[in-house]
Structures are given as C-alpha cells and as structure tokens.
Design an enzyme around this catalytic site. Structure first.
Site, PDB file in Angstrom:
ATOM      1  N   SER A 241     -91.735  14.239  16.117  1.00 12.48           N
ATOM      2  CA  SER A 241     -93.065  13.636  16.066  1.00 12.48           C
ATOM      3  C   SER A 241     -93.689  13.940  14.710  1.00 12.48           C
ATOM      4  CB  SER A 241     -93.924  14.146  17.232  1.00 12.48           C
ATOM      5  OG  SER A 241     -95.190  13.513  17.246  1.00 12.48           O
ATOM      6  N   HIS A 269     -91.918   9.682  17.569  1.00 14.72           N
ATOM      7  CA  HIS A 269     -93.207   9.126  17.974  1.00 14.72           C
ATOM      8  C   HIS A 269     -93.755   8.294  16.820  1.00 14.72           C
ATOM      9  CE1 HIS A 269     -93.829  12.786  20.873  1.00 14.72           C
ATOM     10  NE2 HIS A 269     -92.909  11.935  21.311  1.00 14.72           N
ATOM     11  N   ASP A 365     -93.204  17.156  24.286  1.00 10.51           N
ATOM     12  CA  ASP A 365     -92.231  16.120  24.623  1.00 10.51           C
ATOM     13  C   ASP A 365     -90.827  16.600  24.259  1.00 10.51           C
ATOM     14  OD1 ASP A 365     -91.317  13.670  25.527  1.00 10.51           O
ATOM     15  OD2 ASP A 365     -91.760  12.617  23.658  1.00 10.51           O
TER      16      ASP A 365
END
Length: 425
Positions: A241, A269, A365
C-alpha cells in the site's frame, strides 16, 4: 495570486504535549483549497500552516510556514506541482509531500515521477468540486495519509529530539533512496540534467530518521518467527500500500529468476489508471511481462499480474490451470483491490506452495490472508519497519506471529531467489 489565508506561525505548546501537524494546502481551486483546509482544521491533531494557490507561492512561503506536510496539486498556474516539488524538498528538510491529482493517465504518470523525485505519496482527487464536497472516502484517505506519514515526525513541543519511542511507523527515507534505482533523471534548480543520485537535502532527510528507526528497532523485542515451509514455492504473492510503488519497483528488479520459475501476483492499493501505469513501470523494472490481471486469463510462469484498480483479484483452479478471477464486490479492509482476497484464494490453487510478501502500507490488509496461507503450509515474508514508509501491513503480520522472515527491502529479493531455487529454507 497568493494565499487565501495568512501563513500561520508555529505554535508553542506546554512541554510534553504534541504539536499539531502543520499542513500546507496548495491548489489553484479556491473551493477545493478551502474544503481541504476546513477538514484539516476539524482534526484535533492538525492545523493549516498555509493555504496557497500556486507552486510558486508554496516555494516562497515554505520556510516561513514551516509545514510538516504539503498537500500539493499537480496542475496549477505559474509553477505546477511537479516543478515545485524538488524546490520544496530542497528548502525544507524532512518535508512530507502528498501529490493530489485527478484520475487521468497524464496525472498518474506525473504522480509516479513525483514519487521518484521524493514525494511521499499521492492521492487521487475527485474530478469535480461537487464530487470533492461529497467525497467521504477522499477525506478519510487524505487525513489518514497525513497522519500516518507524519507520525514519525511528531514530537513533544519545544523538544528538538528524535520521534518518540511509541511511534510505530517506518521511515519515509526509503521513498527517497528507492528513487535512486528508478532510472528517472533529475534536474538541478537551473534546469540542468544531473546524475540520478539523491539531492544532498534528500541525503540529510535519510540520515536522521534512519537513526531514530534503528534505535526503535533495537529497543523492540525480536519478532517470533516461524520456520519456512518445507514445500518448494510455486507462486509468489505480494501485497502493498503506502510506499508500495517504489518498494515494488525495487523488489521486482531483483527477482528475475523467481519470475522465470513461477507466476507473480500483486495487489497494490491503488485506483484505476494508476494501476495501468504501475504495471508498465513494473515490466520495465523486472524486464519481464507485467500487466493488470484480466478475468479468466490463465496464470503463467514468467509473468507479473497486478490487481486492476477498483477490482479485487483472486485466483482459481480451472481444470489443470490457474486463472485470474476479478471481483467487483465491496471493499475489503476499506480497500479495493485488497490483499486478503488474493492471499486467501491462492490456498485453493497452490496450497503450501504459496509464498507471500507483505510490503509497506497502512492498515492490516494481508494479515488474515497471510494467516490462512501459513495454516495451509505456505510462508510469509514481511518488510521490516526501518525500510517501510508505513509499518502497518507488515507490522500487523509480524505482530500476528505468521512471518518466517522480517527483512529490509533490499534483502527480500535475494532471499526470494534462494527460496525459489530450493536453497533458502
């Protein structure tokens, strides 16, 4: 042509209290500038250091305003964001710059260039003023990025010391140093080309946060590590991310032998258009085919597959083949694409032959999916705190006790090459 608000003077608080994060907002739209400024002022730990219309205003005011973070629009009159960026970084040591742009291919390409020049992160901006006003997700993401990226900078007021020991986030310095490997040439203040090497100001940015990170890493208990799987890895899965694009570029450049042996599947992401550009950058960095995953395409060794923005990417067994499955369902862990769906789906295809790497990023995540990979006999490698821009996702995996190794970014590729050759267990 200048500011919509006066430059705010630095505040002095009682010793021991945290100073509010000072944020400079630079956007040629008075409506967007005012809206973002109001959002910042509504946060108890933030304040608007300055609200400015052009990149030229930002460069001239940055030393006086003394911001911790700059939210910098790309398209502005007089001096645009990409031109202002290196001047801002040269004037203000340790400055965090978040590039804000609409979702066009041109702006996505500029955002990637900005990352290579020292920007800390980017955020996609809604297309219209009306969309911005209603964009709760944009507001949430922007406030989170400001807060998490600046976490390591926060310190008690009036104390000129390194960040506090309870700061759990990684140094932004890796963003700067990874830019050295990007092969994107920089220019000096006079516009003359120079070697792709960090600006002296950026080297200074590297040194202090690294020492603070090293001190924190030494004071932390060593993580509990699991043994690597006895299975020879058959697929490489990667989740990332914040700070991920730079980390991914560094990683894939060093794992050519791994890519030749197996498929590589990545969830970063990132919104649509941006993932298209990222796939192109990954292909150049790796010297191997890389593209956004296509629904029902067969997964092959020698290829890199990137989850497209706005879709979850999974894998599934179809006869003797593994195929990509794209999912337009709800966000997972507030993200779409999310890492967990990819990790969880890999178990049904490769069982204990799945090896996953969790790189820099906010949130957790990848932790749940990683837990399932380990339960199925696979292995997890996490990026360490010192080399992460934000040690959220890898930190969550480490704290869950599911990792077989926690490594600096530069050591992950050599480890993967050994593991996939069967001699790194």
């Amino acid at each position: 042509m200048g500011m919509s608000t006066a430059v705010a003077s630095p505040v002095a608080l009682d010793s021991g209290k945290l100073e509010p994060l000072r944020v400079m907002v630079v956007d040629d739209s008075v409506v967007i500038r005012g809206l973002i400024s109001r959002w910042i002022e509504a946060e108890p730990d933030m304040m608007v250091a300055a609200s400015l219309r052009t990149g030229r205003d930002a460069v001239s005011q940055v030393e006086r305003a003394d911001p911790d973070v700059v939210v910098l629009d790309i398209e502005m009159p007089e001096l645009d964001g990409i031109s202002a960026l290196p001047q801002l970084l040269a004037k203000k040591r340790n400055l965090i710059v978040i590039m804000a742009s609409t979702l066009t291919r041109r702006n996505a390409e500029i955002s990637f260039k900005a990352l290579s020049l020292g920007a800390s992160d980017y955020i996609p901006k809604p297309e219209s003023t009306r969309e911005v006003a209603a964009a709760d997700i944009f507001r949430h993401d922007l406030m989170q990025k400001i807060r998490h990226l600046a976490a390591k900078r926060r310190r008690p007021a009036t104390v000129a010391s390194p960040p506090p020991d309870h700061d759990d986030y990684g140094s932004n310095a890796s963003t700067i140093m990874n830019a050295v490997d990007s092969n994107i040439s920089e220019r000096d203040a006079g516009g003359k080309p120079r070697r792709t090497f960090p600006h002296p100001a950026l080297v200074q940015r590297e040194q202090q946060p690294r020492s603070a990170q090293a001190a924190r890493a030494m004071s932390r208990p060593q993580p509990t590590l699991r043994s690597f799987s006895a299975h020879l890895p058959r697929a490489l899965l990667i989740g990332s991310s914040t700070g991920g694009p730079q980390a991914l570029m560094t990683l894939v450049a060093g794992i050519g032998p791994v890519i030749d042996r197996c498929p590589v599947l990545i969830t970063q992401h990132m919104p649509p258009t941006f993932t298209t550009i990222l796939a192109e950058h990954l292909a150049r960095a790796a010297g191997r085919p890389a593209h956004e995953g296509v629904d029902q395409e067969i997964v092959k060794q020698g290829h890199i597959y990137l989850a497209p923005g706005g879709r979850h990417m999974r894998v599934a067994r179809k006869g003797a083949d593994a195929v990509i499955v794209l999912d337009n369902g709800p966000a997972v862990n507030f993200c779409k694409p999310a890492v967990d769906p990819l990790f969880m789906s890999a178990i049904d295809v490769w069982q204990g032959g799945a090896l996953a790497v969790i790189l820099t990023g906010m949130g957790s995540d990848g932790m749940r999916g990683g837990t399932q990979i380990v339960a199925a006999g696979g292995s997890i490698i996490a990026q360490d705190e010192a080399s992460s821009v934000v040690w959220g996702m890898p930190g969550a995996a480490v704290q869950a006790g599911i990792c077989a190794a926690v490594l600096p970014l530069q050591q992950i590729a050599p480890k993967l090459v050994r593991l996939f050759a069967g001699d790194g267990l």
